[in-house]
Scaffold this motif. Sequence first.
Motif, PDB file in Angstrom:
ATOM      1  N   THR A 261       0.819  -1.212   0.000  1.00 30.62           N
ATOM      2  CA  THR A 261       0.000   0.000   0.000  1.00 30.62           C
ATOM      3  C   THR A 261       0.852   1.260   0.000  1.00 30.62           C
ATOM      4  OG1 THR A 261      -1.652  -1.182   1.337  1.00 30.62           O
ATOM      5  CG2 THR A 261      -1.887   1.203   1.165  1.00 30.62           C
ATOM      6  N   ARG A 262       0.381   2.222  -0.767  1.00 29.34           N
ATOM      7  CA  ARG A 262       0.917   3.593  -0.714  1.00 29.34           C
ATOM      8  C   ARG A 262      -0.258   4.498  -0.350  1.00 29.34           C
ATOM      9  NH1 ARG A 262       4.256   6.221  -5.647  1.00 29.34           N
ATOM     10  NH2 ARG A 262       5.839   4.855  -4.729  1.00 29.34           N
ATOM     11  N   ILE A 263      -0.142   5.181   0.773  1.00 28.63           N
ATOM     12  CA  ILE A 263      -1.224   6.049   1.225  1.00 28.63           C
ATOM     13  C   ILE A 263      -0.834   7.506   1.059  1.00 28.63           C
ATOM     14  CG2 ILE A 263      -0.448   5.901   3.640  1.00 28.63           C
ATOM     15  CD1 ILE A 263      -3.452   6.229   4.415  1.00 28.63           C
ATOM     16  N   PHE A 264      -1.724   8.273   0.465  1.00 30.69           N
ATOM     17  CA  PHE A 264      -1.535   9.710   0.287  1.00 30.69           C
ATOM     18  C   PHE A 264      -2.243  10.429   1.426  1.00 30.69           C
ATOM     19  CE2 PHE A 264      -0.570   8.002  -3.776  1.00 30.69           C
ATOM     20  CZ  PHE A 264       0.286   8.897  -4.403  1.00 30.69           C
ATOM     21  N   GLY A 265      -1.476  11.087   2.276  1.00 31.24           N
ATOM     22  CA  GLY A 265      -2.042  11.793   3.413  1.00 31.24           C
ATOM     23  C   GLY A 265      -2.148  13.282   3.161  1.00 31.24           C
ATOM     24  N   MET A 266      -2.478  13.995   4.200  1.00 30.54           N
ATOM     25  CA  MET A 266      -2.635  15.435   4.128  1.00 30.54           C
ATOM     26  C   MET A 266      -1.341  16.136   4.574  1.00 30.54           C
ATOM     27  SD  MET A 266      -5.695  16.039   2.975  1.00 30.54           S
ATOM     28  CE  MET A 266      -5.504  14.600   1.893  1.00 30.54           C
ATOM     29  N   PRO A 267      -1.192  17.435   4.268  1.00 29.01           N
ATOM     30  CA  PRO A 267       0.049  18.139   4.619  1.00 29.01           C
ATOM     31  C   PRO A 267       0.326  18.154   6.121  1.00 29.01           C
ATOM     32  CG  PRO A 267      -1.657  19.673   3.863  1.00 29.01           C
ATOM     33  CD  PRO A 267      -2.116  18.304   3.525  1.00 29.01           C
ATOM     34  N   THR A 268      -0.708  18.013   6.938  1.00 28.32           N
ATOM     35  CA  THR A 268      -0.518  18.003   8.393  1.00 28.32           C
ATOM     36  C   THR A 268       0.173  16.734   8.886  1.00 28.32           C
ATOM     37  OG1 THR A 268      -2.792  17.172   8.523  1.00 28.32           O
ATOM     38  CG2 THR A 268      -2.448  19.528   8.919  1.00 28.32           C
ATOM     39  N   TRP A 269       0.279  15.723   8.038  1.00 25.21           N
ATOM     40  CA  TRP A 269       0.866  14.453   8.460  1.00 25.21           C
ATOM     41  C   TRP A 269       2.382  14.527   8.626  1.00 25.21           C
ATOM     42  CZ3 TRP A 269      -1.723   9.451   6.219  1.00 25.21           C
ATOM     43  CH2 TRP A 269      -3.110   9.528   6.406  1.00 25.21           C
ATOM     44  N   ASP A 270       2.979  15.608   8.207  1.00 25.65           N
ATOM     45  CA  ASP A 270       4.435  15.682   8.293  1.00 25.65           C
ATOM     46  C   ASP A 270       4.936  15.774   9.732  1.00 25.65           C
ATOM     47  OD1 ASP A 270       3.715  18.269   8.908  1.00 25.65           O
ATOM     48  OD2 ASP A 270       5.241  19.214   7.659  1.00 25.65           O
ATOM     49  N   ASP A 271       4.030  16.001  10.700  1.00 30.15           N
ATOM     50  CA  ASP A 271       4.468  16.087  12.088  1.00 30.15           C
ATOM     51  C   ASP A 271       4.471  14.734  12.794  1.00 30.15           C
ATOM     52  OD1 ASP A 271       1.801  15.562  12.488  1.00 30.15           O
ATOM     53  OD2 ASP A 271       1.364  17.379  13.639  1.00 30.15           O
ATOM     54  N   GLN A 272       4.126  13.668  12.055  1.00 33.89           N
ATOM     55  CA  GLN A 272       4.118  12.339  12.644  1.00 33.89           C
ATOM     56  C   GLN A 272       5.438  11.613  12.397  1.00 33.89           C
ATOM     57  OE1 GLN A 272       1.909  10.616  14.597  1.00 33.89           O
ATOM     58  NE2 GLN A 272       0.779  12.538  14.761  1.00 33.89           N
ATOM     59  N   ASP A 273       5.895  10.886  13.398  1.00 32.25           N
ATOM     60  CA  ASP A 273       7.111  10.089  13.296  1.00 32.25           C
ATOM     61  C   ASP A 273       6.721   8.675  12.873  1.00 32.25           C
ATOM     62  OD1 ASP A 273       9.519   8.823  13.465  1.00 32.25           O
ATOM     63  OD2 ASP A 273       9.698   8.966  15.651  1.00 32.25           O
ATOM     64  N   PHE A 274       6.905   8.383  11.588  1.00 34.11           N
ATOM     65  CA  PHE A 274       6.533   7.066  11.071  1.00 34.11           C
ATOM     66  C   PHE A 274       7.700   6.079  11.077  1.00 34.11           C
ATOM     67  CE2 PHE A 274       3.260   9.755   8.934  1.00 34.11           C
ATOM     68  CZ  PHE A 274       2.136   9.118   9.436  1.00 34.11           C
ATOM     69  N   THR A 275       8.751   6.357  11.837  1.00 37.02           N
ATOM     70  CA  THR A 275       9.915   5.466  11.881  1.00 37.02           C
ATOM     71  C   THR A 275       9.701   4.278  12.820  1.00 37.02           C
ATOM     72  OG1 THR A 275      10.952   6.781  13.628  1.00 37.02           O
ATOM     73  CG2 THR A 275      11.515   7.341  11.345  1.00 37.02           C
ATOM     74  N   LYS A 276       8.681   4.324  13.662  1.00 35.33           N
ATOM     75  CA  LYS A 276       8.447   3.227  14.601  1.00 35.33           C
ATOM     76  C   LYS A 276       8.068   1.949  13.854  1.00 35.33           C
ATOM     77  CE  LYS A 276       6.779   6.400  18.192  1.00 35.33           C
ATOM     78  NZ  LYS A 276       5.615   6.777  19.040  1.00 35.33           N
TER      79      LYS A 276
END
Length: 389
Positions: A261-276
Amino acid sequence: MRKKILSALFTFLLFSNVVLAKPNLSDTSAVKVAVLLPMHLDSLFKYGQYRYKNTIPKFALPGLEFYSGVQMAVDALNSEGVNARVEVVDLYKFGALNTLYSFSNPNMPNLVIGVVQNAPELRQVSDKAKEFQIPFISASYPNDGGITNNPFLYITNSTLNVHVKSVAEKVKENSNAKTVVVFVRNGNRDARIQSFLDAAAKDMKKFEFKYVNLTDSFTVNSISQHLDSTNVNYVVGGSLDSRFGARIVKALSSVSASYTTRIFGMPTWDDQDFTKAEYKGVEVVYTTPFVSYTLNPQLYNTLNAEYKKVANSRPSDMFFRGYELTYRYVKNLAANKEKFVNKINEKDYKVFADFNFQPVSNGENKIDFYENDKVYFILKADGVFKSIL
């Protein structure tokens, strides 16, 4: 870092504004630029004394970081012999705005660049821009703030409509499907996103969005039942709530062995740490009008190193934004003083990103404002930047 910043603060305290570039007084050809920043000096100081000891409150950081970028940009402009007067004004200093926008001001600017922090501030400054017919380039959120009929307002931080329309176009470009799933929060809390997606889909042939409403207690099956194990799934996260978006990514990660899956999010998603680890195995894409680390890596690394010398830390995005907007538009103005607004999109002065200001109309043949309609797609896998799409 603290000593450097506190020194800048004291400078602002002693003077209502700071002139970073000052040409010869007899040189009437020099352009004049003002940079409005939320320095919060009246809150940081009391009776001339700094109130926060050796700490810097979070509310002061955006203005300070932007100011540091402005300083470095002015140094570069001075070294190139750009004929300009650049002053930095504390937006929150009492009377500063009225002093700047005054016919008795001998240094009335030809251009104002500013960081505002809420809609009332944006309206206040943009009203001044319209009254004095001086272009104002807004460098930050909020976007339009409901402003209409003001052709002197230039918004760099693209509105939600631009982001969502760009997502719709990019998803269609990437996906072979005629219908793309959009995961939204139950209760119509992101109705604007749906309306913008539907409007964009109307301009596309044989393409539509399917909305899946998720409750706050949605299960993984609520997500996986809409995925195809035989193809790459292109889906949209239709919520500005980045924490809700992170929960969707977490659910997609839990089934990533079966569904790509490739999910397209909103510009506000850049504050999330997806490295976990709980987010691994999912490609996350979000939009932004500001990029620096890939489009001009040599300059980015140079600025990073220079900043580290004086601050002993890494600069924030606001630092690069301050550098980029100051360097680009001061240089542009100096070269095109009388024709600046007609040449505002000139790429000769590009630093990192392309800014493409286009008029936004209210349907009555009047321009509400000019908006940057260029956004970039940041692709991250396992929380690590991979590329710009």
